[in-house]
Scaffold this motif. Structure first.
Motif, PDB file in Angstrom:
ATOM      1  N   HIS B 310      27.123  24.882  47.704  1.00 41.84           N
ATOM      2  CA  HIS B 310      26.524  25.495  46.381  1.00 41.84           C
ATOM      3  C   HIS B 310      26.805  26.709  46.035  1.00 41.84           C
ATOM      4  N   VAL B 311      26.972  26.946  44.647  1.00 40.50           N
ATOM      5  CA  VAL B 311      27.563  28.110  44.238  1.00 40.50           C
ATOM      6  C   VAL B 311      26.526  29.062  43.737  1.00 40.50           C
ATOM      7  N   HIS B 312      26.248  30.170  44.176  1.00 37.41           N
ATOM      8  CA  HIS B 312      24.913  30.820  43.662  1.00 37.41           C
ATOM      9  C   HIS B 312      25.543  32.021  42.684  1.00 37.41           C
ATOM     10  N   LYS B 313      26.336  32.353  42.755  1.00 36.34           N
ATOM     11  CA  LYS B 313      26.962  33.757  42.151  1.00 36.34           C
ATOM     12  C   LYS B 313      28.488  33.570  42.024  1.00 36.34           C
ATOM     13  N   VAL B 314      28.899  34.008  40.886  1.00 38.99           N
ATOM     14  CA  VAL B 314      30.453  33.945  40.725  1.00 38.99           C
ATOM     15  C   VAL B 314      30.747  35.533  40.285  1.00 38.99           C
ATOM     16  N   ALA B 315      31.586  35.983  40.881  1.00 37.86           N
ATOM     17  CA  ALA B 315      31.892  37.325  40.570  1.00 37.86           C
ATOM     18  C   ALA B 315      32.462  37.489  39.215  1.00 37.86           C
ATOM     19  N   GLN B 316      32.254  38.421  38.437  1.00 40.02           N
ATOM     20  CA  GLN B 316      32.694  38.843  37.200  1.00 40.02           C
ATOM     21  C   GLN B 316      33.081  40.221  37.156  1.00 40.02           C
ATOM     22  N   THR B 317      34.173  40.727  36.794  1.00 37.71           N
ATOM     23  CA  THR B 317      34.656  41.778  36.554  1.00 37.71           C
ATOM     24  C   THR B 317      34.417  42.256  35.127  1.00 37.71           C
ATOM     25  N   ASN B 318      33.992  43.365  34.931  1.00 34.57           N
ATOM     26  CA  ASN B 318      34.057  44.105  33.735  1.00 34.57           C
ATOM     27  C   ASN B 318      33.354  43.356  32.682  1.00 34.57           C
TER      28      ASN B 318
END
Lengths: 249, 373
Positions: B310-318
């Motif tokens: 399960h993918v809860h959060k995906v890292a986001q830069t800027n």
């Protein structure tokens, strides 16, 4: 928040004179975008701000806000934005206790607020904290130190005519006995903005829903002012869309 | 030796043009530059890289919530570590075990050519001593490509040949790869506090080249079962959260990725949420029961599945825009019992109903054994 923005739902819901704004979010629906929006507004109206960044480095905020049309580097150079890079901040690490490091932090903020007030064009000053749950981590769980700190910051708002914006992760405090910090923040807040995921699950067009509870409306003697607002939001790079459920296709 | 030889040769024959371009733009193998000034390293699972929009973001902390009963999180961790070893990236491993270095012996070896490996792997193995013959074999594979029709897949593979490998979970990584490298192992089982690990991490990260140095040698930190109950610091909840926070701060300012797996069930609810908030990328793994007849009826390809990711959060830069995935629950499959693949859940038609054939984001459908339509 002095000015009415572009007439979007959020600024309408926020009214005009909220002194303490608490933004609540959860893992599924991060509320950092509200903070970005409020920071932009605080700086836009010739105001000054102190930003306590515990969650992200400056470059992140700089890039995000730049896409929203607000140059943080420039504001920082002009000393309108006072950025506290607290990513690696540790309470009581070397010099003194946890309380001491909070006192030092507060003194610095107070000095800035006073300097801002003393200047010839005294403008609105905003203190933004991202986020209060991490303050607790800094204090290694000593809630009293955090509460003291927040209370002093709160005192600034009434004494020095400044605004306090605090982000807090609400789902951490779901347990009844651990609600301390959240309850206090809710109590001092004039305005609670709560971001939540859609109950129907993920969607590409609607990122979540926002409920705004305006506790301070009675001060303005606006009998008709609405107290609770609910609407959906969609976060974009250059801002956020707010709309009522079902008004978007 | 065979795999290493095959790999370098593969580079020369497979993707001459693209690999040149990639290396010139990124400066190092195993680092990919994405939009928004983001740089990625591979998770070791090509499917996961694709789902996360390129891989694990450099400067981010990836957290994996373990399943309470099964060690499936180790599959992800092993692939992540192996990929780092293959790319010759510095690696710091820390686990709640007596001899963490032994864990390195379980790392999987890369499959030289992933898709059509059946025949070509045989070919490559047969000709591994003779580089020329191996080259020949790979050229045939390359020529095959245009007949496959699946353009996007082929191109995707071509570009990422260097970036991410498929790993054969049954074949251990060659010893010489592990020995000649910058791999550190720390045991956290007998540590009274996390300050030792924290010092190790900061020493490890300070040895990496600085961000502005031009070269991109990405470091990888893998921490297994950070809050395992057998660790002595287990009771110190705040120390652990504080450790993650300072690790996050350190990783942010360096070229590295940290992957932490943790058994979320041993944490209290509020601390579990704290941990989740601290993660940049948050994944969780759920095992599926072996012989669940209802589930087998419901989902196609049930035999190969080992669990759900399960993918809860995906890292986001800027960027402040959250990543909305098409499906956040994916099935974790072992293809031919060897390599890990992630697929969207495919729901088989249920008897007596015109049920939808694909369950987009239905974590619930997996649990719902009795479905009433």
């Amino acid at each position: 928040m002095e000015e009415y923005g572009g007439g979007d739902l959020l600024s309408e819901a926020m009214g005009s004179a909220a002194r303490v704004v608490v933004v609540e979010d959860c893992v599924e629906a991060p509320g950092a975008f509200v903070l970005h929006l409020l920071l932009k507004r605080a700086l836009a109206s010739c105001g000054a701000a102190a930003f306590l960044a515990l969650a992200q480095p400056f470059s992140h905020y700089d890039r995000v806000l730049r896409k929203m049309g607000c140059n943080l580097s420039l504001h920082r150079r002009n000393e309108r934005l006072h950025f506290f890079e607290l990513l690696g901040f540790r309470g009581g690490a070397r010099e003194g206790t946890i309380a001491d490091s909070f006192v030092r932090l507060y003194n610095e903020i107070q000095r800035l607020v006073e300097a801002n007030r003393a200047g010839e064009n005294a403008s609105q000053f905003t203190v933004v904290i991202d986020d209060a749950s991490l303050l607790e981590v800094v204090a290694l769980g000593s809630v009293n130190d955090v509460l003291n700190f927040l209370h002093y910051c709160f005192a600034l708002t009434s004494e020095m005519n400044c605004t306090l914006v605090v982000l807090i992760h609400e789902d951490i405090y779901a347990d009844e006995e651990k609600m301390g910090l959240l309850l206090h923040l809710r109590y001092i807040a004039d305005l609670v903005i709560k971001a939540a995921p859609l109950s129907t699950g993920l969607a590409a067009d609607v990122h979540g829903q926002l409920s705004v509870v305006n506790k301070g409306t009675f001060r303005e003697q606006k009998a008709k002012a609405q107290k609770v607002w609910n609407f959906h939001f969609k976060v974009k790079e250059n801002g956020t869309d707010f709309f009522y459920p079902g008004t978007r296709h | 030796m065979a795999a290493a030889g095959g790999r370098t040769l593969g580079r020369s024959s497979f993707s001459r043009a693209t690999s040149n371009r990639v290396t010139s733009s990124s400066g190092a193998a195993g680092v990919k530059i994405g939009p928004n000034g983001a740089a990625f390293v591979s998770s070791g699972i090509p499917d996961l890289d694709r789902i996360l929009g390129g891989g694990f973001l450099l400067g981010s902390v990836v957290m994996i919530m373990e399943d309470a009963d099964t060690p499936h999180h180790l599959l992800l961790l092993r692939c992540f570590m192996s990929q780092g070893v293959v790319h010759k990236q510095p690696l710091l491993f820390s686990g709640a075990m007596k001899e963490p270095r032994l864990f390195l012996g379980t790392l999987p070896a890369p499959v030289s050519s992933s898709k059509e490996d059946g025949r070509h792997r045989a070919m490559g193995a047969a000709a591994s001593s003779d580089g020329r013959a191996n080259d020949e074999g790979l050229r045939i594979a390359w020529q095959y490509k245009k007949y496959f029709g699946d353009d996007s897949r082929a191109e995707h593979k071509d570009n990422k040949q260097e970036f991410s490998n498929d790993f054969d979970l049954r074949k251990p990584l060659e010893r010489h790869l592990l020995n000649g490298q910058n791999i550190e192992c720390v045991s956290i089982q007998d540590a009274d506090s996390l300050s030792g690990l924290q010092d190790c991490c900061s020493a490890f990260l300070s040895k990496l080249p600085r961000k502005d140095a031009g070269s991109l040698t990405a470091g990888r930190i893998a921490i297994q079962s950070l809050c395992a109950p057998q660790c002595r610091y287990f009771e110190k909840d705040w120390d652990m959260v504080s450790f993650i926070r300072s690790l996050k701060a350190m990783v942010r300012s360096s070229i590295s990725v940290a992957v932490i797996t943790f058994p979320s069930t041993v944490l209290s609810n509020s601390f579990c949420k704290r941990w989740q908030h601290l993660a940049d990328t948050l994944l969780s793994i759920k095992a599926i029961p072996d012989e669940d007849k209802d589930l087998a009826k419901l989902l196609t390809g049930y035999q190969d599945m080992v669990g759900f990711l399960h993918v809860h959060k995906v890292a986001q830069t800027n960027s402040q825009v959250p990543v909305i995935l098409e499906a956040s629950t994916l099935s974790l499959k072992l293809r031919k019992r060897r390599s890990l693949v992630l697929e969207r859940l495919n729901q088989a038609p249920v008897d007596g109903s015109s049920g939808p054939s694909s369950a987009a984001s239905s974590s619930c459908s997996s649990q719902g054994s009795q479905l009433d339509f």
